[in-house]
Design an enzyme around this catalytic site. Structure first.
Site, PDB file in Angstrom:
ATOM      1  N   HIS A 122       4.130   2.026  -8.264  1.00 56.88           N
ATOM      2  CA  HIS A 122       2.869   0.999  -8.223  1.00 56.88           C
ATOM      3  C   HIS A 122       2.123   1.155  -9.382  1.00 56.88           C
ATOM      4  CE1 HIS A 122       3.777   1.211  -3.854  1.00 56.88           C
ATOM      5  NE2 HIS A 122       3.961  -0.157  -3.848  1.00 56.88           N
ATOM      6  N   GLY A 169       8.378  -4.588  -8.842  1.00 58.68           N
ATOM      7  CA  GLY A 169       9.254  -3.450  -8.976  1.00 58.68           C
ATOM      8  C   GLY A 169      10.831  -4.212  -9.074  1.00 58.68           C
ATOM      9  N   GLN A 216      14.553  -8.995  -3.841  1.00 66.12           N
ATOM     10  CA  GLN A 216      13.282  -9.583  -3.716  1.00 66.12           C
ATOM     11  C   GLN A 216      12.868 -10.214  -5.009  1.00 66.12           C
ATOM     12  OE1 GLN A 216       9.849  -7.746  -1.398  1.00 66.12           O
ATOM     13  NE2 GLN A 216       9.274  -7.156  -3.555  1.00 66.12           N
ATOM     14  N   SER A 276       9.650   5.346  -3.323  1.00 68.88           N
ATOM     15  CA  SER A 276       9.364   4.210  -2.365  1.00 68.88           C
ATOM     16  C   SER A 276       8.451   4.742  -1.543  1.00 68.88           C
ATOM     17  CB  SER A 276      10.727   4.190  -1.702  1.00 68.88           C
ATOM     18  OG  SER A 276      10.343   3.603  -0.343  1.00 68.88           O
ATOM     19  N   GLY A 283       0.897  -1.298   0.017  1.00 66.84           N
ATOM     20  CA  GLY A 283       0.019   0.017  -0.104  1.00 66.84           C
ATOM     21  C   GLY A 283       0.829   1.344   0.082  1.00 66.84           C
TER      22      GLY A 283
END
Ligand code: PAF
Length: 283
Positions: free
Chosen positions: A37, A147, A153, A185, A31
């Site tokens: 995003h 991303g 990650q 970010s 979120g």
């Protein structure tokens, strides 16, 4: 846009979509949505029939003393942004439903998680891979978008998806930057104006590294030294790590090549920022 909080209801809804032949594109997030995003959602919108967004601040990926409680949250604002981006289904579960009493199962990717952020944040990737596996099982997506800012990650999730034979195509999307170069970010909101301006040293350092590599410098140690000097010229910068790694294995590369990525993590005050670049691509 439909909003679903309940895990079982979400799983049933996604199963029904699959049975109707819909291609599910999934963007998992914590979120506090930003333009990074939005780029994932735009790509997902193009690739899928049903665009699913999850918003879940996942407690298992935060260590002791990290910012779980203060992590920025604004579901009302996020819902409006999601709707504007064409999201069909927003999944926002409660932590008690994702991790009910007695919860005991975790997914661990070995090796790749021992280095970089994994070294500074023990247990972080175990939390990420566990929640992503759970989200994949609930949403049953055909493809999922992440991303490239969280480069490690993405590498860990790709490894996990291959190793566990998960039938999900993993798509990595380019880093989105503010006009002045700071990587987007959700944590940028923590930066004071002073820290915010000092944090531009990160993109400056990445650009410097690229210039050196493209100018013929092949020693990773020399490039890392130059990057480090640029960053510590800012009074509030505390370097966590700067590494030049092979893009898939994340092993250190003493001699840089086309497959080299420079990855860094630096703290400004209490805010830890990460960024990266392929050395032979322009930032
Ligand atoms: O990148 C993030 O926002 C999170 O780590 C993710 C992938 C949504 C898992 O909680």
């Amino acid at each position: 846009m439909e909003i679903i909080n309940d895990v079982n209801q979400m799983q049933q809804r996604c199963l029904a979509a699959r049975q109707q032949g819909q291609r599910i594109a999934f963007v998992p997030t914590m979120g506090y949505l930003h333009a990074g995003h939005r780029s994932l959602l735009e790509e997902g919108r193009k690739r899928g029939d049903l665009l699913v967004l999850s918003i879940f601040v996942n407690p298992t990926q935060f260590g002791q003393g990290e910012d779980l409680d203060s992590y920025p949250r604004d579901l009302t604002r996020d819902s409006a942004l999601a709707e504007a981006a064409g999201v069909d289904l927003l999944f926002a579960p409660e932590a008690q439903q994702m991790y009910p009493r007695g919860y005991a199962t975790y997914v661990d990717v070995e090796g790749l998680t021992d280095t970089l952020c994994g070294r500074s944040r023990p247990g972080h990737f175990r939390g990420v891979t566990t929640v992503v596996t759970k989200l994949f099982t609930i949403v049953q997506p055909h493809l999922a978008l992440f991303g490239c800012k969280d480069f490690q990650q993405l590498a860990v999730i790709r490894r996990m998806t291959v190793d566990l034979n998960l039938p999900v195509e993993i798509i990595g999307m380019p880093i989105v930057r503010e006009a002045d170069g700071l990587a987007m970010s959700s944590r940028n909101v923590y930066l004071s104006p002073q820290e915010r301006s000092q944090a531009l040293a990160l993109v400056a350092a990445l650009r410097l590294a690229g210039k050196l590599a493209r100018g013929g410098e092949s020693s990773a140690a020399t490039i890392i030294k130059a990057v480090s000097e640029r960053i510590v010229s800012e009074p509030d910068a505390q370097i966590d790590y700067i590494h030049i790694c092979q893009k898939d294995t994340l092993e250190d590369q003493p001699v840089v090549g086309r497959d080299s990525v420079l990855l860094l993590a630096v703290k400004f005050g209490n805010t830890r920022l990460i960024d990266n670049t392929y050395l032979f691509e322009e930032v």
